[in-house]
Write a protein that holds these residues in place. Structure first.
Motif, PDB file in Angstrom:
ATOM      1  N   CYS A 167      50.400 -16.677  24.441  1.00 57.45           N
ATOM      2  CA  CYS A 167      49.378 -16.107  23.554  1.00 57.45           C
ATOM      3  C   CYS A 167      48.696 -14.908  24.201  1.00 57.45           C
ATOM      4  O   CYS A 167      48.522 -13.875  23.557  1.00 57.45           O
ATOM      5  CB  CYS A 167      48.346 -17.154  23.171  1.00 57.45           C
ATOM      6  N   CYS A 177      50.730 -20.674  18.006  1.00 60.95           N
ATOM      7  CA  CYS A 177      49.802 -20.433  16.898  1.00 60.95           C
ATOM      8  C   CYS A 177      50.516 -20.108  15.587  1.00 60.95           C
ATOM      9  O   CYS A 177      49.867 -20.002  14.547  1.00 60.95           O
ATOM     10  CB  CYS A 177      48.875 -19.266  17.198  1.00 60.95           C
ATOM     11  N   CYS A 206      54.707 -18.016  19.802  1.00 58.29           N
ATOM     12  CA  CYS A 206      53.668 -18.797  20.467  1.00 58.29           C
ATOM     13  C   CYS A 206      53.260 -19.942  19.546  1.00 58.29           C
ATOM     14  O   CYS A 206      53.599 -19.934  18.368  1.00 58.29           O
ATOM     15  CB  CYS A 206      52.484 -17.913  20.848  1.00 58.29           C
ATOM     16  N   HIS A 238      50.082 -10.390  18.820  1.00 59.05           N
ATOM     17  CA  HIS A 238      49.834 -11.823  18.645  1.00 59.05           C
ATOM     18  C   HIS A 238      49.776 -12.196  17.159  1.00 59.05           C
ATOM     19  O   HIS A 238      49.025 -11.616  16.409  1.00 59.05           O
ATOM     20  CB  HIS A 238      48.531 -12.208  19.354  1.00 59.05           C
TER      21      HIS A 238
HETATM   22 ZN   LIG Z   1      49.268 -17.678  20.091  1.00 65.43          ZN
END
Ligand SMILES: [Zn+2]
Ligand SMILES: [Zn+2]
Ligand SMILES: [Zn+2]
Ligand SMILES: [Zn+2]
Ligand SMILES: [Zn+2]
Length: 289
Positions: free
Chosen positions: A77, A97, A95, A86
């Motif tokens: 991240c 997220c 990542c 990101h």
């Molecule tokens: Zn992330």
């Protein structure tokens, strides 16, 4: 995975938990179904075994990892955040997220990076004999090592390396200008298809056709053909890559095409053979004359 001996008279006795010990590519519910399938499986078993060995070789390849580019102790991240990508576009799945239930993305995705940090146009010099790692690659494409593109390019570069291993001889032959690649079990790659356009830089004088075969491909897109006519574009509107009609205008056909096939390779490769009249699918990658 389904029992490979399914549907031959007797019903399956349970989940297919017995893997063929030789190839490891097919599974059976029972000894009896394995036995009834053994004649039919004999030939494909050898083929699968070869493929599995190659997959192994590929997994030990430098392009499969981009650790040298990630500073130690830095999370994905924070790496992506510093690079300004990101949770953006093709990066969203790099990542934890990212969205939990990804859908296949369009190929119009770009790098979401400024032009000097991504390969949005063709290479300025022809590819050297053999790229041996990311440093080589970045240097060739004139991208600073701080660029995160390796995270998305390890798919095409791993293919590049696999092809170098699998068929050096046939690639050297001048008559071979088509490259057909069977790419098994794509998942995250399906959300990053635009990155495969880099194959035209890696194989400048070849028509590259990728068959993506896997259960992650949505049913509604089974059989779909995708033409990658341009490189994934950068975020600078005044960059030359933005004039993506370049190849459309000249009528040049895409040099990288992708076809999606839903299912397991074991179940689908016969269809692929029939369509292309390939005598053998004995290579993980096939160079066609
Ligand atoms: Zn992330
Ligand atoms: Zn079978
Ligand atoms: Zn069975
Ligand atoms: Zn087997
Ligand atoms: Zn650009």
């Amino acid at each position: 995975m389904e029992c490979a001996g399914k549907g031959r008279g007797t019903r399956c006795l349970g989940p297919p938990t017995r893997l063929c010990t030789r190839c490891g590519a097919v599974a059976y519910c029972s000894v009896s179904h394995q036995f009834s399938h053994r004649k039919e499986h004999k030939e494909e078993c050898e083929r699968f075994e070869q493929q599995m060995k190659r997959v192994d070789a590929v997994n030990h390849f430098p392009f499969a990892f981009s650790r040298e580019l990630l500073r130690k102790q830095e999370s994905r991240c924070s790496f992506l955040t510093k690079a300004g990508v990101h949770r953006l576009g093709m990066w969203a799945h790099e990542c934890p997220c990212g969205p939990s239930s990804p859908s296949l993305r369009s190929i119009n995705d770009g790098w979401d990076l400024p032009q000097d940090l991504c390969p949005c146009r063709g290479p300025v010099s022809s590819i050297s004999k053999g790229l041996t790692g990311w440093v080589d690659y970045y240097e060739w494409r004139c991208i600073p090592l701080s660029s995160p593109v390796a995270l998305l390019l390890h798919w095409p570069l791993t293919l590049y390396r696999a092809i170098q291993i699998a068929c050096t001889e046939s690639l050297n032959s001048e008559t071979c200008n088509k490259l057909r690649i069977h790419y098994l079990g794509p998942e995250k790659e399906l959300l990053q298809l635009a990155a495969f356009a880099e194959l035209q830089a890696l194989f400048p004088d070849k028509q590259v056709h990728l068959e993506l075969i896997g259960p992650a491909i949505p049913e509604s897109r089974d059989g779909e053909i995708i033409n990658l006519q341009t490189y994934a574009h950068c975020q600078d509107i005044d960059c030359f890559c933005g004039f993506s009609s370049e190849s459309a205008v000249s009528g040049k056909s895409a040099s990288v095409t992708i076809q999606l096939h839903r299912g397991l390779y074991h179940d689908r490769f016969r269809d692929l053979v029939e369509v292309y009249f390939l005598p053998h699918l004995s290579h993980w990658t096939d160079a066609l004359l």
